[in-house]
Design an enzyme around this catalytic site. Sequence first.
Site, mmCIF file in Angstrom:
data_model
loop_
_atom_site.group_PDB
_atom_site.id
_atom_site.type_symbol
_atom_site.label_atom_id
_atom_site.label_comp_id
_atom_site.label_asym_id
_atom_site.label_seq_id
_atom_site.Cartn_x
_atom_site.Cartn_y
_atom_site.Cartn_z
ATOM 1 N N ASN A 1 42.100 46.144 75.443
ATOM 2 C CA ASN A 1 42.315 47.270 76.366
ATOM 3 C C ASN A 1 41.569 47.112 77.694
ATOM 4 O OD1 ASN A 1 39.943 47.698 74.871
ATOM 5 N ND2 ASN A 1 40.020 49.885 75.248
ATOM 6 N N GLU B 1 31.616 48.301 67.833
ATOM 7 C CA GLU B 1 32.113 49.369 68.716
ATOM 8 C C GLU B 1 33.561 49.590 68.311
ATOM 9 O OE1 GLU B 1 30.120 50.905 70.508
ATOM 10 O OE2 GLU B 1 28.493 49.512 70.949
ATOM 11 N N CYS C 1 38.723 53.382 74.459
ATOM 12 C CA CYS C 1 38.156 53.972 73.229
ATOM 13 C C CYS C 1 37.567 55.342 73.493
ATOM 14 C CB CYS C 1 37.106 53.039 72.665
ATOM 15 S SG CYS C 1 35.830 52.637 73.866
ATOM 16 N N GLU D 1 25.042 49.476 72.258
ATOM 17 C CA GLU D 1 24.936 48.451 73.281
ATOM 18 C C GLU D 1 24.394 49.117 74.545
ATOM 19 O OE1 GLU D 1 29.203 47.127 73.040
ATOM 20 O OE2 GLU D 1 28.297 45.220 72.480
#
Length: 491
Positions: free
Chosen positions: A160, A259, A293, A472
Amino acid sequence: MTADNGRWIRNFVDGEFVEPDEHRGFGKVDPATGAVHARVHEADRPLVDRAVAAARRALDDGWASTAVRERAALLRRAADRIEERFEEFVAAEIADTGKPVTQARELDVARAVSNFRTFADVVAAAGQESFLTDLAGGKQALNYAVRKPLGVVAVIVPWNLPLLLLTWKIAPALACGNAVVVKPSEETPGTAALLAEVLAEVGLPAGVYNVLHGFGGDSAGEYVTSHPGIDGVTFTGSSATGSHVMKTVAPRVRPVSFELGGKNAAIVFDDVDIDEALTGLTKSVFSNTGQVCLCTERVYVQRSVFDEIAGGLVERARGLRLGRPLDETTTTGPLISRTHRDKVLRYFELAERSGAEVLTGGGIPRLGEDLDGGSWIEPTLWTGLTNADRVVREEIFGPVAALIPFDTEAEAIALANDTDYGLAASVWTNDLRRGHRVAQSMDVGMAWVNTWFLRDLRSPFGGAGLSGIGREGGASSLHFYTEPTNVCVQL
Ligand code: NAD
């Protein structure tokens, strides 16, 4: 098709591009038109072995012990070189994703540059933990933790925001002295390969950055994550694949950073500045055709402003411009593939079967000419659904949201937190105390107030529940990409 129909996107191992094997190629489709524009060389197991061995050799040959200042300087040179070759990266990202040129420039490639610069700064400023420990008899001990590179890190990324998400992992991994074996998404191999050129140009030693193309199961993805020479896996992608990767690495108990997906909520209170909220919500629902996301797929709106927010969002959704990626007035690109569009369309059907009222969209737009071969979809908004409906519980990953009314703050918090995911949320209100209060009560990794996707790259990024493991960003990234050895000295 034959190799002559397009150019090859090649694997990069031990500092060199690998000559493609005619029998192991797959076509790369342009999502805007459906046309194949390149051939991608799928890595086989022996090539994965070669990449992992090269990465290990690079560490042993000195990369792992390079001075931090040298690694930081190399990251800065990488950022400068991406800027010099900026339009090549923009073109590669567009060829892979069909996203609008303005977005590729302002978000994807710009963030790649920032990722390298940020982690050059972060690693250069990082200290180390130490404690003076009081002992009996007035004596002391000194404890300090030395952080060493994790080793050979498998980097698995989705399609993405391909370059943005890749560099978000590569920059801190290299800053900490690791070597990486990257498996980009089969949908978006272009920028990872181009980055190999840039990193070689700025002097990264051979073997530190390797790129292997291919699919997930029984292909390069699985070969890399199951490889015994891998010391850790950093993965961004769907929750289902994350769970699969976790099982793959479990027998060897390697660290994972995940993630994963989201089903993110926005909460809109009736004291809000309607126009500002509409601008923010439009961005949060429809950016990158809903394929971020962090995108909002559930919008909870206080009842007294429900109609106004719904009407305003519909107007803005209809104002989005679907069109050719290189047209600077295009705001919205296609979905990544026909396969993904089929999945999103199944959710559209399910929503209608669940009693949704479709306020706008719900189908495939006709854009004319070659664009009708692409994987386009209409920006879509629903009302009439509840948290019990599957389309309000499962991640769709398209330009779509369900609008649901609420009456009280407590009800809104309960609705937003009623999910198996825990990635992001946004709260829209002009009441300062309520903004803080509600944002803090969101069971997510990132909660925004009166904004969305505003990032300080030093702050923690990640999610809970089905949305992932670990964080992160800034020091969190440095922690994942290093292993501490605590030294205790009796003084
Ligand atoms: P995906 O899980 O299908 O694929 C991600 C990557 O994993 C790809 O490179 C794929 O080839 C690889 N892969 C697939 N199966 C594998 C296997 N068995 N072993 C090893 N590798 C395997 O995800 P996608 O469709 O590419 O991306 C969309 C998903 O990513 C969405 O769920 C989205 O929410 C999530 N995402 C999360 C974040 C985040 O930061 N939390 C960011 C972007 C995207």
